[in-house]
Structures are given as C-alpha cells and as structure tokens.
Design a protein around this motif. Structure first.
Motif, PDB file in Angstrom:
ATOM      1  N   HIS A  11       0.811  -0.991  -0.033  1.00  0.00           N
ATOM      2  CA  HIS A  11      -0.079  -0.061   0.105  1.00  0.00           C
ATOM      3  C   HIS A  11       0.912   1.238   0.284  1.00  0.00           C
ATOM      4  O   HIS A  11       0.778   2.171  -0.677  1.00  0.00           O
ATOM      5  N   ASN A  12       1.940   1.297   0.839  1.00  0.00           N
ATOM      6  CA  ASN A  12       2.715   2.438   0.993  1.00  0.00           C
ATOM      7  C   ASN A  12       3.705   2.743  -0.229  1.00  0.00           C
ATOM      8  O   ASN A  12       3.907   3.981  -0.772  1.00  0.00           O
ATOM      9  N   ARG A  13       4.046   1.476  -0.792  1.00  0.00           N
ATOM     10  CA  ARG A  13       4.783   1.764  -2.166  1.00  0.00           C
ATOM     11  C   ARG A  13       4.075   2.704  -3.143  1.00  0.00           C
ATOM     12  O   ARG A  13       4.376   3.179  -3.985  1.00  0.00           O
ATOM     13  N   GLN A  14       2.620   2.017  -3.310  1.00  0.00           N
ATOM     14  CA  GLN A  14       1.674   2.444  -4.125  1.00  0.00           C
ATOM     15  C   GLN A  14       1.304   3.860  -3.991  1.00  0.00           C
ATOM     16  O   GLN A  14       1.640   4.596  -4.862  1.00  0.00           O
ATOM     17  N   MET A  15       1.338   4.329  -2.629  1.00  0.00           N
ATOM     18  CA  MET A  15       1.391   5.632  -2.223  1.00  0.00           C
ATOM     19  C   MET A  15       2.317   6.484  -2.710  1.00  0.00           C
ATOM     20  O   MET A  15       2.071   7.577  -3.429  1.00  0.00           O
ATOM     21  N   VAL A  16       3.334   6.083  -2.370  1.00  0.00           N
ATOM     22  CA  VAL A  16       4.592   6.816  -2.758  1.00  0.00           C
ATOM     23  C   VAL A  16       4.747   6.849  -4.345  1.00  0.00           C
ATOM     24  O   VAL A  16       4.994   8.117  -5.005  1.00  0.00           O
ATOM     25  N   LEU A  17       4.728   5.810  -5.088  1.00  0.00           N
ATOM     26  CA  LEU A  17       4.901   5.853  -6.595  1.00  0.00           C
ATOM     27  C   LEU A  17       3.689   6.934  -7.139  1.00  0.00           C
ATOM     28  O   LEU A  17       4.015   7.616  -7.987  1.00  0.00           O
ATOM     29  N   GLY A  18       2.551   6.570  -6.685  1.00  0.00           N
ATOM     30  CA  GLY A  18       1.537   7.471  -7.066  1.00  0.00           C
ATOM     31  C   GLY A  18       1.679   8.923  -6.869  1.00  0.00           C
ATOM     32  O   GLY A  18       1.839   9.876  -7.826  1.00  0.00           O
ATOM     33  N   HIS A  19       2.379   9.390  -5.730  1.00  0.00           N
ATOM     34  CA  HIS A  19       2.651  10.751  -5.595  1.00  0.00           C
ATOM     35  C   HIS A  19       4.065  11.278  -6.669  1.00  0.00           C
ATOM     36  O   HIS A  19       3.847  12.545  -7.243  1.00  0.00           O
ATOM     37  N   VAL A  20       4.823  10.476  -6.664  1.00  0.00           N
ATOM     38  CA  VAL A  20       5.911  10.689  -7.746  1.00  0.00           C
ATOM     39  C   VAL A  20       5.290  11.095  -9.282  1.00  0.00           C
ATOM     40  O   VAL A  20       5.753  11.786  -9.910  1.00  0.00           O
ATOM     41  N   ARG A  21       4.600   9.994  -9.442  1.00  0.00           N
ATOM     42  CA  ARG A  21       3.851  10.188 -10.807  1.00  0.00           C
ATOM     43  C   ARG A  21       3.059  11.330 -11.123  1.00  0.00           C
ATOM     44  O   ARG A  21       3.254  11.935 -12.353  1.00  0.00           O
ATOM     45  N   ARG A  22       2.185  11.720 -10.091  1.00  0.00           N
ATOM     46  CA  ARG A  22       1.496  12.982 -10.477  1.00  0.00           C
ATOM     47  C   ARG A  22       2.205  14.234 -10.330  1.00  0.00           C
ATOM     48  O   ARG A  22       1.831  15.193 -11.086  1.00  0.00           O
ATOM     49  N   ALA A  23       3.341  14.115  -9.478  1.00  0.00           N
ATOM     50  CA  ALA A  23       4.240  15.424  -9.560  1.00  0.00           C
ATOM     51  C   ALA A  23       5.136  15.653 -10.737  1.00  0.00           C
ATOM     52  O   ALA A  23       5.610  16.608 -11.087  1.00  0.00           O
ATOM     53  N   GLY A  24       5.795  14.477 -11.137  1.00  0.00           N
ATOM     54  CA  GLY A  24       6.735  14.634 -12.206  1.00  0.00           C
ATOM     55  C   GLY A  24       8.225  14.361 -11.497  1.00  0.00           C
ATOM     56  O   GLY A  24       8.761  13.163 -11.748  1.00  0.00           O
ATOM     57  N   GLN A  25       8.277  15.156 -10.527  1.00  0.00           N
ATOM     58  CA  GLN A  25       9.460  14.982  -9.772  1.00  0.00           C
ATOM     59  C   GLN A  25       9.231  15.682  -8.346  1.00  0.00           C
ATOM     60  O   GLN A  25       8.387  16.717  -8.380  1.00  0.00           O
ATOM     61  N   ILE A  26       9.487  14.876  -7.329  1.00  0.00           N
ATOM     62  CA  ILE A  26       9.137  15.308  -6.050  1.00  0.00           C
ATOM     63  C   ILE A  26      10.240  14.942  -5.032  1.00  0.00           C
ATOM     64  O   ILE A  26      10.972  14.036  -5.179  1.00  0.00           O
ATOM     65  N   GLY A  27      10.193  15.706  -3.796  1.00  0.00           N
ATOM     66  CA  GLY A  27      11.251  15.409  -2.874  1.00  0.00           C
ATOM     67  C   GLY A  27      10.328  14.623  -1.765  1.00  0.00           C
ATOM     68  O   GLY A  27       9.589  14.562  -1.308  1.00  0.00           O
ATOM     69  N   ARG A  28      11.405  13.906  -0.752  1.00  0.00           N
ATOM     70  CA  ARG A  28      10.710  13.142   0.288  1.00  0.00           C
ATOM     71  C   ARG A  28       9.869  13.638   1.341  1.00  0.00           C
ATOM     72  O   ARG A  28       8.832  13.409   1.677  1.00  0.00           O
ATOM     73  N   ALA A  29      10.180  15.127   1.602  1.00  0.00           N
ATOM     74  CA  ALA A  29       9.596  15.983   2.649  1.00  0.00           C
ATOM     75  C   ALA A  29       8.058  16.174   1.987  1.00  0.00           C
ATOM     76  O   ALA A  29       7.043  16.142   2.758  1.00  0.00           O
ATOM     77  N   GLU A  30       7.860  16.361   0.671  1.00  0.00           N
ATOM     78  CA  GLU A  30       6.640  16.873  -0.007  1.00  0.00           C
ATOM     79  C   GLU A  30       5.915  15.545  -0.011  1.00  0.00           C
ATOM     80  O   GLU A  30       4.500  15.451   0.431  1.00  0.00           O
ATOM     81  N   ILE A  31       6.423  14.542  -0.354  1.00  0.00           N
ATOM     82  CA  ILE A  31       5.855  13.113  -0.231  1.00  0.00           C
ATOM     83  C   ILE A  31       5.237  12.871   0.921  1.00  0.00           C
ATOM     84  O   ILE A  31       4.031  12.614   1.511  1.00  0.00           O
ATOM     85  N   ALA A  32       6.081  13.081   2.013  1.00  0.00           N
ATOM     86  CA  ALA A  32       5.561  12.907   3.606  1.00  0.00           C
ATOM     87  C   ALA A  32       4.334  13.558   3.840  1.00  0.00           C
ATOM     88  O   ALA A  32       3.466  13.134   4.498  1.00  0.00           O
ATOM     89  N   ARG A  33       4.360  15.080   3.696  1.00  0.00           N
ATOM     90  CA  ARG A  33       3.313  15.883   3.946  1.00  0.00           C
ATOM     91  C   ARG A  33       2.013  15.576   3.178  1.00  0.00           C
ATOM     92  O   ARG A  33       0.998  15.473   3.809  1.00  0.00           O
ATOM     93  N   ALA A  34       2.199  15.031   2.153  1.00  0.00           N
ATOM     94  CA  ALA A  34       0.857  14.690   1.002  1.00  0.00           C
ATOM     95  C   ALA A  34       0.264  13.440   1.691  1.00  0.00           C
ATOM     96  O   ALA A  34      -0.725  12.890   1.468  1.00  0.00           O
ATOM     97  N   SER A  35       1.402  12.383   1.851  1.00  0.00           N
ATOM     98  CA  SER A  35       0.787  11.243   1.990  1.00  0.00           C
ATOM     99  C   SER A  35       0.351  10.798   3.798  1.00  0.00           C
ATOM    100  O   SER A  35      -0.390   9.948   4.022  1.00  0.00           O
ATOM    101  N   GLY A  36       0.935  11.628   4.573  1.00  0.00           N
ATOM    102  CA  GLY A  36       0.707  11.090   6.190  1.00  0.00           C
ATOM    103  C   GLY A  36       1.695  10.285   6.671  1.00  0.00           C
ATOM    104  O   GLY A  36       1.808   9.834   7.801  1.00  0.00           O
TER     105      GLY A  36
END
Length: 390
Positions: free
Chosen positions: A19-44
């Motif tokens: 589930h969490n791998r899917q979550m992170v991959l989804g955020h990277v896909r939507r953003a194009g490129q993204i940092g770890r802190a941004e993913i953490a804020r968006a995903s919880g």
C-alpha cells in the motif's frame, strides 16, 4: 446523515508495504519530480518511512534520483522521478477477429503496439499468439522480462450472465473459462481481466481526457456500446464485473422505444449503411463517408441523437460524473458530431452553471483505447492504493 470520506492515505505502522509503495509511486507519478518531505506531507507517512520506501523503489529500479532543489531553509532536497524503463505493462485486447497488443513503460508511454488477425479464438490458440507477441514487445523495447509488472486482458462482456447460446457471446469458446485464472497461469504474471469499456475508461486516465479527473463516465463505441464508470479514480465494476452494460437499456427514439446499442453503436451504423448498399467495414471508411456528407450516414446520425441524449441524461443522473467522455472505434468526426447533436437535458444533475469541464467530451486515446487501457489497469494498480473509509 453521516457520510464517510475515502482517503488514499498512508499509515506508518498499520499499512501494508505494498500500500505504501503504491502511495509513494502515485505521488511521484503525479508530481513528475518530488522530494521526500513533500511526499511525507501529502501522504501522512513519516519522512523516515518515505525515505525507506524510496530507497527500496530506487533499488528496484523504479525511481531515478535527480537534481537537488532548494525550498527555503535547510539543505536542498533531492528530487525523485519515475524511471520509464523501470517497469512495463502489457495490454491485450481480444476481439472475435483480431488480437491487439500494447506495451507501456512506467510513464504510460506506448513503446510497442501491434494488431494481428485472429482466425482461431480457442483459448489455446489465442494464448499462443499472446506469448509470441509478448516476446516481440519486450525484444522491441529492449526490456528485461523481469520488469514486466503484469498484463491487462480485455474481452467483450457481459461476464457470467447466461449460456453462450442465450447471450450470443462474441467469444463463445471462452464461455466456460475462468479467464483470470487461465491467463495468470499461462503468462505467469499478475493479470487483470476487464471488459473493453472499462479498459478504455482507464486509458483516458493515462494521458487522455480523463487525466486528473476523479469522477467520469466513458461511453465506449466498440462493436456495440459500453460504459466505463470511474469514481475516486477507481473503476465501478459491480458484483460480477458487468456494471456499465449501457447498450442493453431501452430508451425512447423517434421510432418508439429501442435498445440503445441497436440505435447508437458502430454495428448499428454499419447495418444502416448496408441496408442502403454501402459497405464500411473500417473506421477510415466511415470517416470518408462522413467527410463526403453521405446522406445515409447523416440520416443515421440524426436518428441516433435522441436515444443517445436520453442515455446521457440517465448516466448523469445515476452517476453524477464531472464529465462524460465518448471514444473508441468510431471516427473522431462522428463522435464530435454526436456530441454537438445531443440536446442535453436541463433535467439533469449535471446541468450546473459552474463547471470546470464540459458535460460531453471526446476521448484522446484513439482506436486502441481498450488495448492501452488494459495495460493502464496494471499501472493503475501499481500507482493507486485502494481507498479506505475513515
């Protein structure tokens, strides 16, 4: 009345690794490129949890490490993006007379596609051709077979409703076959079996008219007429995978009540033309007739507008979509004509002044929409965790 909101959110201890791998991959896909802190804020998820997941994904070849970007205080943040060659998805569409295959990379770009005649639709013969085409696709793409994430298989519906004789299956040899089990065993891959309308609807999420749209309906012109319903980014399938069999409903028309796909479908149009001595077996032939303003084709369009309008009103009131997309094996000119010809009802929940999208749109996935959508099912599974109530 209290309602539950669905959140595709991560959780640090209780969620599965998948589930969490899917979550992170989804955020990277939507953003194009993204940092770890941004993913953490968006995903919880915690920053440490995100860091661990990114390390795993990068180690598996799914993510690329890019430049560092400064955003205020602290060290510049490393940006991550998808590695297009990190994974591939195979899409297969089985029709009574043709087999279509597409291979998509992790970005959803088509790296291989092929259409081949299908003379024998017995499961063994179809599977043999698919295995040959899979090998050709991976060879063409220069892809490692181990990078193949799964296969989406598209077949005409409905599924499991009656005997082949009763429902006139387009692929009667498959009537007693569990297609999911069959292909999972034969291909030795995760497999997703769908009807053509649902697969085409998912294709529109992958760079098509449905990209970034959470709720939409896709009216699919195959041989008949089907409907894919996407809500919260997921397909609505029904208890037996037959949600959206819109072509079977009865609607009013100028000639009285008719079954929708007998009045509005590619087969309906071709039958109408054949009655007037015109053979038009391909989309190109239909497009040429439209460009020449053929009176028989124009007559069919005039007849089709009313039943299509009633169907659209039904879809809007039942599904409350942001938009309805028309697409599939029908020329763009004819789809555009139908969109303009529909006298959209003001007795619809979609009749709102404030709209971000038009009520009707033409899809952008083209004639192989169902094939590409089959592969998109695999990508969607990889990028989209299941929604859960909170």
């Amino acid at each position: 009345m209290t309602t539950k909101t669905l959140h595709p959110a991560g959780a640090n201890p209780g969620r599965s690794r998948s589930h969490n791998r899917q979550m992170v991959l989804g955020h990277v896909r939507r953003a194009g490129q993204i940092g770890r802190a941004e993913i953490a804020r968006a995903s919880g998820l915690s920053t440490q949890a995100v860091s661990n997941i990114i390390a795993d994904l990068a180690g598996d070849g799914l993510l690329l490490e890019g430049e560092r970007v400064s955003s205020g205080r602290g060290l510049p943040a490393v940006q991550y993006s998808l590695n297009p060659a990190g994974g591939y998805a195979l899409g297969v569409e089985i029709r009574p007379d043709v087999l279509l295959v597409a291979l998509l990379d992790l970005n959803g770009d088509t790296v291989f596609s092929r259409r081949t005649p299908l003379v024998d639709t017995r499961p063994e013969e179809v599977t043999a051709q698919i295995l040959t085409l899979r090998k050709a696709a991976l060879t063409h793409a220069g892809g490692d077979p181990a990078r193949l994430m799964g296969a989406g298989i598209v077949m005409p519906g409905p599924f499991g409703t009656a005997s082949a004789a009763q429902k006139g299956l387009e692929l009667p040899e498959w009537s007693d076959i569990d297609a999911n089990l069959w292909f999972t065993t034969a291909l030795d891959l995760p497999v997703f079996v769908e009807n053509d309308a649902n697969a085409a609807a998912m294709a529109e999420r992958n760079g098509g008219a449905g990209e970034g749209v959470s709720h939409y309906a896709y009216l699919y012109f195959g041989a008949g007429l089907g409907l894919g319903i996407v809500t919260n980014g997921q397909l609505m399938q029904g208890a037996f995978g037959n949600a959206g069999e819109i072509g079977h409903i009865t609607v009013p028309s100028g000639n009285g009540a008719v079954v929708l796909e007998q009045a509005v479908s590619r087969l309906s149009l071709q039958a109408h033309l054949a009655e007037n001595g015109i053979a038009a077996a391909t989309s190109d032939a239909l497009a040429q007739l439209y460009d020449a303003s053929d009176p028989h084709l124009m007559g069919w369009l005039n007849q089709a507008a009313e039943p299509l309008t009633h169907a659209i009103t039904t879809i809007e009131n039942l599904c409350d979509p942001q938009t309805i997309i028309l697409g599939g094996a029908m020329p763009d000119q004819i789809l555009d004509h139908l969109i303009v010809a529909c006298a959209l009802s003001d007795r619809s929940v979609s009749n709102r002044d404030e709209r971000e999208l038009p009520r009707l749109m033409r899809g952008r996935s083209g004639r192989m929409s169902a094939t590409q959508g089959a592969a998109a099912l695999v990508l969607n599974h990889s990028f989209t965790p299941r929604l859960t109530p909170h």
